[in-house]
Design a protein around this motif. Structure first.
Motif, mmCIF file in Angstrom:
data_model
loop_
_atom_site.group_PDB
_atom_site.id
_atom_site.type_symbol
_atom_site.label_atom_id
_atom_site.label_comp_id
_atom_site.label_asym_id
_atom_site.label_seq_id
_atom_site.Cartn_x
_atom_site.Cartn_y
_atom_site.Cartn_z
ATOM 1 N N MET A 1 0.716 -1.411 0.024
ATOM 2 C CA MET A 1 0.012 0.017 0.087
ATOM 3 C C MET A 1 0.777 1.009 -0.082
ATOM 4 S SD MET A 1 -2.729 1.023 2.744
ATOM 5 C CE MET A 1 -3.111 2.820 2.992
ATOM 6 N N GLY A 2 1.893 1.228 0.625
ATOM 7 C CA GLY A 2 2.580 2.564 0.847
ATOM 8 C C GLY A 2 4.164 2.200 1.557
ATOM 9 N N LEU A 3 4.577 3.410 1.632
ATOM 10 C CA LEU A 3 6.108 3.236 2.225
ATOM 11 C C LEU A 3 6.404 2.454 3.431
ATOM 12 C CD1 LEU A 3 8.417 5.317 0.613
ATOM 13 C CD2 LEU A 3 7.267 7.023 2.078
ATOM 14 N N LEU A 4 5.404 2.819 4.318
ATOM 15 C CA LEU A 4 5.437 2.277 5.868
ATOM 16 C C LEU A 4 4.947 0.895 5.930
ATOM 17 C CD1 LEU A 4 4.403 5.431 7.760
ATOM 18 C CD2 LEU A 4 6.634 4.721 7.271
ATOM 19 N N THR A 5 5.709 0.037 6.617
ATOM 20 C CA THR A 5 5.155 -1.205 7.123
ATOM 21 C C THR A 5 3.882 -1.310 7.869
ATOM 22 O OG1 THR A 5 6.535 -1.620 9.056
ATOM 23 C CG2 THR A 5 7.304 -2.254 6.809
ATOM 24 N N ALA A 6 3.229 -2.261 8.040
ATOM 25 C CA ALA A 6 1.807 -2.082 8.817
ATOM 26 C C ALA A 6 2.392 -2.163 10.351
ATOM 27 C CB ALA A 6 1.067 -3.398 8.837
ATOM 28 N N ILE A 11 2.769 1.621 15.041
ATOM 29 C CA ILE A 11 3.516 2.387 15.941
ATOM 30 C C ILE A 11 3.323 3.974 16.151
ATOM 31 C CG2 ILE A 11 5.825 3.078 16.608
ATOM 32 C CD1 ILE A 11 6.873 0.357 15.995
ATOM 33 N N LEU A 12 3.286 4.419 14.883
ATOM 34 C CA LEU A 12 2.817 5.816 14.657
ATOM 35 C C LEU A 12 1.523 6.142 15.146
ATOM 36 C CD1 LEU A 12 4.680 6.747 11.474
ATOM 37 C CD2 LEU A 12 5.606 7.177 13.875
ATOM 38 N N GLU A 13 0.569 5.110 15.025
ATOM 39 C CA GLU A 13 -0.854 5.470 15.422
ATOM 40 C C GLU A 13 -0.680 5.602 16.898
ATOM 41 O OE1 GLU A 13 -5.057 3.114 15.427
ATOM 42 O OE2 GLU A 13 -3.565 2.443 13.981
ATOM 43 N N LEU A 14 -0.083 4.652 17.561
ATOM 44 C CA LEU A 14 -0.303 4.466 18.885
ATOM 45 C C LEU A 14 0.785 5.724 19.575
ATOM 46 C CD1 LEU A 14 0.319 0.661 19.463
ATOM 47 C CD2 LEU A 14 -1.631 1.982 20.009
ATOM 48 N N ARG A 15 1.699 5.893 18.683
ATOM 49 C CA ARG A 15 2.445 7.443 19.372
ATOM 50 C C ARG A 15 1.617 8.494 19.394
ATOM 51 N NH1 ARG A 15 7.566 7.702 21.894
ATOM 52 N NH2 ARG A 15 8.330 9.862 21.414
ATOM 53 N N ILE A 24 4.188 1.183 23.942
ATOM 54 C CA ILE A 24 3.855 0.701 22.856
ATOM 55 C C ILE A 24 4.562 -0.584 22.901
ATOM 56 C CG2 ILE A 24 4.252 0.737 20.281
ATOM 57 C CD1 ILE A 24 4.140 3.854 20.505
ATOM 58 N N ALA A 25 5.729 -0.891 23.192
ATOM 59 C CA ALA A 25 6.277 -2.254 23.421
ATOM 60 C C ALA A 25 5.244 -3.158 24.118
ATOM 61 C CB ALA A 25 7.639 -2.215 23.858
ATOM 62 N N ARG A 26 4.838 -2.639 25.408
ATOM 63 C CA ARG A 26 4.172 -3.464 26.016
ATOM 64 C C ARG A 26 2.798 -3.928 25.219
ATOM 65 N NH1 ARG A 26 3.611 -0.598 31.626
ATOM 66 N NH2 ARG A 26 2.971 0.836 29.977
ATOM 67 N N PRO A 32 11.094 -2.861 23.637
ATOM 68 C CA PRO A 32 11.036 -1.413 23.234
ATOM 69 C C PRO A 32 12.384 -0.796 22.112
ATOM 70 C CG PRO A 32 10.997 -1.734 25.833
ATOM 71 C CD PRO A 32 11.175 -3.211 25.112
ATOM 72 N N PRO A 33 13.410 -1.544 22.396
ATOM 73 C CA PRO A 33 14.323 -1.139 21.307
ATOM 74 C C PRO A 33 13.904 -1.424 20.041
ATOM 75 C CG PRO A 33 15.662 -2.264 22.927
ATOM 76 C CD PRO A 33 14.267 -2.473 23.161
ATOM 77 N N THR A 34 13.038 -2.392 19.816
ATOM 78 C CA THR A 34 12.296 -2.801 18.438
ATOM 79 C C THR A 34 11.256 -1.563 18.167
ATOM 80 O OG1 THR A 34 12.653 -5.255 18.992
ATOM 81 C CG2 THR A 34 11.026 -4.403 17.191
ATOM 82 N N VAL A 35 10.708 -1.308 18.881
ATOM 83 C CA VAL A 35 9.547 -0.158 18.673
ATOM 84 C C VAL A 35 10.519 1.173 18.325
ATOM 85 C CG1 VAL A 35 7.716 1.271 19.846
ATOM 86 C CG2 VAL A 35 7.993 -1.141 20.070
ATOM 87 N N TYR A 36 11.341 1.379 19.411
ATOM 88 C CA TYR A 36 12.108 2.803 19.062
ATOM 89 C C TYR A 36 12.856 2.781 17.485
ATOM 90 C CZ TYR A 36 15.943 5.984 19.474
ATOM 91 O OH TYR A 36 16.822 7.117 19.193
ATOM 92 N N LYS A 37 13.470 1.690 17.407
ATOM 93 C CA LYS A 37 14.282 1.472 15.953
ATOM 94 C C LYS A 37 13.061 1.574 14.889
ATOM 95 C CE LYS A 37 17.531 -1.111 13.077
ATOM 96 N NZ LYS A 37 18.419 -2.155 12.983
ATOM 97 N N SER A 38 11.911 1.096 14.894
ATOM 98 C CA SER A 38 10.861 1.056 13.827
ATOM 99 C C SER A 38 10.470 2.519 13.774
ATOM 100 C CB SER A 38 9.786 0.084 14.248
ATOM 101 O OG SER A 38 10.650 -1.334 14.180
ATOM 102 N N ARG A 39 10.184 3.153 15.064
ATOM 103 C CA ARG A 39 9.532 4.408 14.771
ATOM 104 C C ARG A 39 10.785 5.494 13.996
ATOM 105 N NH1 ARG A 39 10.378 8.717 18.189
ATOM 106 N NH2 ARG A 39 11.426 7.351 19.781
ATOM 107 N N LYS A 40 11.958 5.183 14.557
ATOM 108 C CA LYS A 40 13.060 6.115 14.017
ATOM 109 C C LYS A 40 13.060 5.690 12.194
ATOM 110 C CE LYS A 40 14.720 8.509 17.071
ATOM 111 N NZ LYS A 40 14.301 10.035 17.178
ATOM 112 N N ASN A 41 12.777 4.601 11.857
ATOM 113 C CA ASN A 41 12.862 4.042 10.479
ATOM 114 C C ASN A 41 11.688 4.796 9.776
ATOM 115 O OD1 ASN A 41 15.250 2.831 10.619
ATOM 116 N ND2 ASN A 41 14.328 0.603 10.895
ATOM 117 N N ALA A 42 10.554 4.761 10.282
ATOM 118 C CA ALA A 42 9.277 5.224 9.808
ATOM 119 C C ALA A 42 9.469 6.688 9.542
ATOM 120 C CB ALA A 42 8.119 5.124 10.869
#
Length: 79
Positions: A1-6, A11-15, A24-26, A32-42
């Motif tokens: 659909m777009g640039l970002l993964t589901a 993550i951005l929606e919850l943020r 968000i990780a919970r 938490p590092p996975t969420v942080y890295k994915s948010r930064k990538n987004a």
């Protein structure tokens, strides 16, 4: 659909609801590092997309894309 993964979209929606990376990780049962890295990538993907969109606008592409050519000769003329 777009640039970002589901996952990045979620993550951005919850943020946007003021949840921390830890919350968000919970919620998503992730580290938490996975969420942080994915948010930064987004964010990086969105910045790059914005740059590309600005470049395309300078070339006049939103208008060119809105007028759909009906045949091959008008397609060549549009570009």
């Amino acid at each position: 659909m777009g640039l970002l993964t589901a996952f990045e979209r979620k993550i951005l929606e919850l943020r946007s609801h003021d949840l921390s990376d830890y919350a968000i990780a919970r919620e998503l049962d992730k580290d938490p590092p996975t969420v942080y890295k994915s948010r930064k990538n987004a964010h990086k993907k969105l910045r790059e997309a914005k740059k590309d969109l600005e470049w395309a606008k300078q070339l006049g592409y939103p208008e060119k894309l809105e007028s759909k050519p009906t045949n091959e000769s008008t397609l060549r003329a549009a570009f």
